[in-house]
Scaffold this motif. Structure first.
Motif, PDB file in Angstrom:
ATOM      1  N   VAL A  65       0.856  -1.185   0.000  1.00 57.17           N
ATOM      2  CA  VAL A  65       0.000   0.000   0.000  1.00 57.17           C
ATOM      3  C   VAL A  65       0.892   1.234   0.000  1.00 57.17           C
ATOM      4  CG1 VAL A  65      -1.896  -1.164   1.170  1.00 57.17           C
ATOM      5  CG2 VAL A  65      -0.156   0.019   2.520  1.00 57.17           C
ATOM      6  N   LYS A  66       0.390   2.304  -0.557  1.00 60.46           N
ATOM      7  CA  LYS A  66       1.100   3.577  -0.583  1.00 60.46           C
ATOM      8  C   LYS A  66       0.563   4.457   0.539  1.00 60.46           C
ATOM      9  CE  LYS A  66       2.365   7.400  -3.614  1.00 60.46           C
ATOM     10  NZ  LYS A  66       2.180   8.006  -4.968  1.00 60.46           N
ATOM     11  N   LEU A  67       1.481   4.868   1.424  1.00 52.72           N
ATOM     12  CA  LEU A  67       1.066   5.655   2.580  1.00 52.72           C
ATOM     13  C   LEU A  67       0.779   7.087   2.160  1.00 52.72           C
ATOM     14  CD1 LEU A  67       3.633   4.437   5.265  1.00 52.72           C
ATOM     15  CD2 LEU A  67       1.278   3.669   4.931  1.00 52.72           C
ATOM     16  N   PRO A  68      -0.239   7.711   2.731  1.00 51.67           N
ATOM     17  CA  PRO A  68      -0.504   9.117   2.433  1.00 51.67           C
ATOM     18  C   PRO A  68       0.523  10.022   3.105  1.00 51.67           C
ATOM     19  CG  PRO A  68      -2.012   8.341   4.111  1.00 51.67           C
ATOM     20  CD  PRO A  68      -1.214   7.136   3.670  1.00 51.67           C
ATOM     21  N   ALA A  69       0.428  11.305   2.801  1.00 55.27           N
ATOM     22  CA  ALA A  69       1.345  12.272   3.420  1.00 55.27           C
ATOM     23  C   ALA A  69       1.034  12.397   4.904  1.00 55.27           C
ATOM     24  CB  ALA A  69       1.201  13.626   2.732  1.00 55.27           C
ATOM     25  N   PRO A  70       2.060  12.557   5.748  1.00 60.03           N
ATOM     26  CA  PRO A  70       1.792  12.679   7.196  1.00 60.03           C
ATOM     27  C   PRO A  70       1.052  13.974   7.514  1.00 60.03           C
ATOM     28  CG  PRO A  70       4.120  13.064   6.730  1.00 60.03           C
ATOM     29  CD  PRO A  70       3.505  12.590   5.458  1.00 60.03           C
TER      30      PRO A  70
END
Length: 327
Positions: A65-70
């Protein structure tokens, strides 16, 4: 329920529970550990549930999965360093679309028939390995081609150094100098401050130059001196010894020293130099010690003198069994 109950930041893989309150605070240590484990387990489950809700991609190792921006800013001890501005070559390469490619370190040299380094010592196509240079039609008569090559190389090195300094000046305007250059240029800790460096006095510079001049194994004796450089000052006194072998002009040095001492003793003011009373006392003390020593030796020697008793070994009597055997 877990996703709505906790604040989840998937960019940092963290979860927060700001609304949770304990009904009654735990009293014992075991209860504190138990409550902490249960609470951390719920937070980890909330992060795992939010991760599995994201769209995934198939991979041989498993779903990715691609993590979103913090969304949460983590505290830092120091601010992020400013990005370095691009150099002239980087700007030119970006404009022309030139991409950097990795080259092999070893290259085959046709002159020697061996593999050599691309750059550095003993590199390929080195000018020092070329014994003969073919003359061109445009060359002027009487010119040295080897000297021309050295001159061109020196100009290339100077141009490269000039470009490097220009890039550093450009980075200094933005405030993005490398840490080691910033430390060497300002003599300050790497904190980004622009305080003026401490001025070095002339005496400190002389001390540093003197230490550097005598830091070699020979104490700077065989080092090349700069124009106008003075020899280092020697604050301590030198010890002088007489030569072991008499040479030209050295034979009378010992005689001169002895004559100098005698002239001081025989002069009119010799009583100020020589303490007669002290010398007489020392002579009397030595004489008494000598007499006492001689008297002690005589007393001890008298005690050790043998008496009238003879200590000669008496001959043993032969036994009767040996009488018949004697001839």
């Amino acid at each position: 329920m877990a996703e709505t109950q906790y604040e989840v930041d998937l960019g940092n893989l963290t979860a927060f529970d700001s609304q949770h309150q304990f009904a009654s605070p735990p009293s014992s240590r075991e209860e504190i550990v138990k409550v902490a484990i249960e609470h951390s387990t719920r937070l980890v489950q909330a992060v795992a549930g939010a991760l599995f809700s994201l769209p995934s991609m198939e991979d041989p190792d498993g779903p990715i999965v691609k993590l979103p921006a913090p969304s949460t800013k983590l505290p830092r001890e120091k601010p992020l360093p400013k990005p370095r501005p691009p150099t002239k070559w980087e700007m030119f390469a970006q404009k022309k679309g030139i991409q950097k490619r990795n080259k092999e370190k070893l290259v085959f040299d046709d002159q020697t028939g061996t593999w050599k380094r691309r750059h550095g010592y003993d590199r390929v196509n080195d000018d020092n390995d070329i014994p003969i240079i073919e003359a061109k039609a445009t060359d002027e008569p009487g010119t040295d081609p080897f000297a021309e090559r050295r001159k061109e190389k020196k100009s290339r090195v100077e141009k490269q150094e000039k470009n490097r300094l220009a890039n550093l000046k450009q980075a200094q305007k933005v405030g993005a100098l490398p840490s080691h250059i910033q430390l060497a240029a300002t003599s300050l800790p790497i904190t980004g401050t622009k305080a003026n460096p401490k001025k070095v006095s002339k005496v400190e510079l002389q001390n540093v130059a003197g230490l550097a001049a005598i830091s070699t194994a020979s104490g700077g004796k065989f080092d090349k001196k700069l124009d106008g450089e003075k020899p280092p000052k020697h604050e301590k006194k030198y010890r002088k010894f007489l030569p072991a072998v008499e040479g030209s002009g050295m034979g009378a040095m010992e005689r001169q020293q002895t004559e100098k001492v005698l002239n001081k003793l025989i002069s009119k003011h010799s009583h100020e130099i020589l303490n007669v009373e002290k010398a007489v006392n020392m002579y009397n003390v030595k004489k008494e010690k000598k007499q006492r020593k001689q008297g002690g030796q005589s007393s001890t020697s008298s005690k050790l003198k043998p008496g009238n008793k003879s200590f000669k070994k008496k001959p043993q009597k032969r036994s009767s069994t040996n009488k018949g055997k004697s001839k």
